[in-house]
Design a protein around this motif. Structure first.
Motif, short mmCIF file in Angstrom:
data_model
loop_
_atom_site.label_atom_id
_atom_site.label_comp_id
_atom_site.label_asym_id
_atom_site.label_seq_id
_atom_site.Cartn_x
_atom_site.Cartn_y
_atom_site.Cartn_z
N ALA A 227 3.84 -1.98 -9.64
CA ALA A 227 2.90 -1.70 -8.55
C ALA A 227 2.55 -2.98 -7.81
N ALA A 228 2.34 -4.07 -8.58
CA ALA A 228 2.00 -5.34 -7.94
C ALA A 228 3.16 -5.88 -7.13
N GLN A 229 4.40 -5.62 -7.61
CA GLN A 229 5.57 -6.07 -6.85
C GLN A 229 5.63 -5.35 -5.51
N ILE A 230 5.41 -4.02 -5.56
CA ILE A 230 5.43 -3.26 -4.32
C ILE A 230 4.28 -3.70 -3.42
N ASP A 231 3.16 -4.08 -4.03
CA ASP A 231 2.02 -4.58 -3.26
C ASP A 231 2.30 -5.96 -2.67
N GLY A 232 3.44 -6.54 -3.02
CA GLY A 232 3.84 -7.76 -2.34
C GLY A 232 3.55 -9.05 -3.09
N ALA A 233 3.14 -8.96 -4.36
CA ALA A 233 2.85 -10.18 -5.11
C ALA A 233 4.12 -10.68 -5.80
#
Lengths: 370, 297
Positions: free
Chosen positions: B191-197
């Motif tokens: 989820a954090a990867q998709i959120d751009g982190a």
């Protein structure tokens, strides 16, 4: 709005081939549901579209752009996970804004977006809470809020409702459908629940063992399944699949079914199927009759091609609006759906009526629809 | 939570039950005393004057409480030829333990995070090799480490000792964090990867705040290990850079003059106090951290 195109997509985990060459074209604004049993590769396919897994072969296009080598953050997608995957140490507000913080969006814009989304999902009161203090349904809303807030072109849902209780699941299902109608974004939604697939999808892709068996609108999937797998997967209780042999009798084609201990039954096929049946004369087939196509004799308006037969009731399962009556035939339990007032106790001889217009024929060898 | 759940459980009643209960608590009491007596003797002795120690018995409580021994141990006892008490060596230990614990904990967390959430080919082999480090006996690395410190120009210094403890501690800290992160849902990372982190964004903003229980366990473990270490301290430091454990040994084993048991006891307690304090302050987290996998985040 973006379309999604998959061309000859394959995915291997080590030596195991999980996705075995999938072609799929999803139109802009469409709500596509990937449905199939556990381990059919539907979640892997979604992860490939999201960029959370690296593709082994083939190409993926989102909005006409090839994204094989684009990391998830640059694909303009948002995803809702089965486990919600909320950040446990962050408040609801910070969960929702995390994506915007990562992308350095100005604070004022973040606040406006949170305001809009929390109103839409009715989670304003929860903004300062931590995920641990929320109920399952509230967590689900926050997870959707986190996905919606960035206004991406494509939404990906990975079994988002499977952790909710039955009642909440139906409520959230309706809300997701409403959201899609309001926002009109492209959605790819993975589920193993065929009712979710039927109710939500504009088109359903039924998957099995790394392949897409059929990709069509819900009515076609239900009424016109291409093979036994699709026919058996969609519908609850599942379609009755009675093995038999095609034969000609008095200018009619019938499917003869029997079992050593029982009287044989010859199901007469409707004339529409004669041409296809003649090619299969004498061969083994599977006769597919959905439970609602078998009911108590004389309880429905008369129609063409009805077949009336008698069998003793073996099990009675009331569901409320309908009652399922099971009887033995051809070595299996055949389910008939009757009105509750027509139900009879176990052991009684019962007169059934089958609507043969709705019968489907499958080749017993290839399992394909005839 | 568990206390609340247990209080409602129906329990046996009757004479036999009472007898068994009494026996149980009697046994527990005896063991409790057994463990506490050394501490009681230490504290009592450290508060006595030398005359009283010579006159009275080991177990008797002090007649006249005096803190002279503590003052002496802290600021004027002779360590070797230097007579400033434990004080300078205590601060040596602090100056060594704080960076050593901090660095090894952060690196362990980073290792555990990379090994579980950013799987790469060979990750399991690398973890197995790191884990192997936890089983290497201290003595084995003394000579190679001394040589390495010599080459680096860190021999006999506090930074050198910090380096030794960081390297030796990495196996344990990596193990703790790896086992904690393996239970953290990968969905959160995705989820954090998709959120751009990115890798470090997710580590510092999502993963590290989640791992408070693991951090506490690791800090307690590392603090206790490093503070109590004697072998590395005596092998890799000299004179003024000795940690408190080595200084304590020098105080107690001094061969000149009268044996001052009260000063020895006070010095030992001073040297042990920081680890005791860490247990008391963070002990609740220690237990919680050990069962962290069973608790929902």
């Amino acid at each position: 709005m973006s379309d999604i195109r998959l061309e000859k997509v394959t995915k291997n985990f080590g030596a195991t081939e999980v996705i075995k060459g999938i072609d799929l074209a999803i139109d802009p604004g469409e709500f596509v549901v990937l449905v199939g049993p556990s381990g059919c590769g539907k979640s892997t396919l979604l992860n490939l579209i999201a960029g959370l897994e690296t593709i082994t072969g083939g190409d993926i296009y989102i909005g006409g752009k090839r994204v094989n080598d684009t990391p998830p953050r640059d694909r303009d997608i948002a995803m809702v996970f089965q486990s919600y995957a909320l950040y446990p140490t962050k408040t609801v507000r910070n969960n929702i804004t995390f994506g915007m913080v990562s992308r350095n969006i100005p604070k004022a814009d973040q606040d406006a977006a949170v305001q809009e989304i929390s109103t839409l999902l009715q989670i304003e009161r929860l903004l300062s809470r931590k995920p641990g203090q929320l109920s399952g349904g509230q967590r689900q809303r926050v997870a959707m809020g986190r996905a919606l807030v960035r206004k991406p072109d494509v939404f990906l849902f990975d079994e988002p409702l499977s952790n909710l209780d039955a009642k909440l699941r139906i409520e959230m299902r309706t809300e997701i459908k409403k959201l899609h109608q309001r926002l009109g974004k492209t959605i790819v939604y993975v589920t193993h629940d065929q009712i979710e697939a039927m109710t939500l999808a504009s088109r359903i892709a039924v998957m099995d063992n790394g392949h897409i068996r059929q990709f069509a609108d819900p009515a076609t999937i239900y009424e016109d399944p291409v093979d036994l797998f699709v026919a058996g997967f969609m519908g609850s209780p599942p379609m009755n699949m009675i093995p038999g042999k095609i034969g000609a009798q008095d200018g009619q084609y019938v499917v003869s079914t029997s079992n050593p201990d029982e009287a044989p039954l010859d199901f007469p096929l409707p004339p529409a199927l004669y041409e296809r049946a003649s090619a299969m004369d004498g061969r083994d087939v599977i006769l597919g009759l959905r439970p609602e196509a078998i009911f108590a004799a004389g309880t429905e308006l008369p129609g063409a091609n009805r077949f009336i037969f008698e069998r003793p009731v073996s099990v009675v399962e009331p569901t409320g609006p309908d009652t399922m009556i099971l009887f033995h035939h051809a070595g299996l339990d055949v389910v008939a759906r009757v009105r509750p007032e027509d139900s009879r106790p176990e052991g009684t001889l019962f007169s059934f009526e089958a609507d043969m217009e709705k019968a489907k024929l499958f080749d017993a060898k290839t399992t394909l629809r005839i | 939570m568990s206390r609340k759940n247990l209080s409602g459980i129906v329990q046996q009643k009757g004479t036999q039950h009472v007898v068994m209960r009494t026996l149980l608590f009697l046994t527990l009491g005896v063991f409790c005393l057994y463990y506490l007596i050394p501490l009681i003797v230490m504290i009592a002795t450290s508060l006595k004057s030398l005359e009283e120690i010579r006159a009275g018995s080991l177990l008797s409580l002090p007649q006249k409480v005096t803190f002279d021994a503590w003052t002496k141990a802290w600021s004027s006892a002779c360590v070797g030829v230097r007579c400033d008490g434990l004080q300078p060596f205590f601060w040596n230990s602090v100056a060594m333990v704080v960076p050593a614990v901090t660095i090894s904990t952060i690196l362990g967390a980073l290792n555990g995070y990379a090994l579980t959430k950013w799987r790469f080919p060979g990750a399991d082999i690398i973890f197995a090799l790191i884990l192997f480090g936890a089983f290497i006996p201290f003595q084995v690395i003394l000579l190679p480490m001394a040589r390495t410190l010599g080459v680096l120009g860190l021999a006999g210094t506090i930074p050198g000792l910090i380096l030794v403890h960081v390297i030796y501690g990495l196996a344990f800290t990596t193990l703790f964090f790896r086992n904690f992160f393996i239970g953290v849902s990968s969905g959160i990372i995705q989820a954090a990867q998709i959120d751009g982190a990115g890798f470090f964004g997710i580590f510092f903003r999502i993963v590290l705040p989640m791992s408070l229980p693991a951090i506490v366990v690791t800090v307690i473990w590392q603090f206790t290990q490093i503070w109590n270490d004697f072998l590395f301290g005596i092998a890799f430091t000299v004179g003024d850079s000795n940690p408190v454990t080595v200084a304590l040994n020098n105080v107690v084993n001094t061969s000149t003059g009268v044996k001052e048991y009260n000063v020895d006891m006070a010095a030992a307690i001073i040297a042990a106090l920081p680890t005791l304090a860490v247990y008391v302050i963070a002990g609740a987290y220690f237990v919680r951290g050990l069962s962290a996998g069973a608790v929902k985040g």
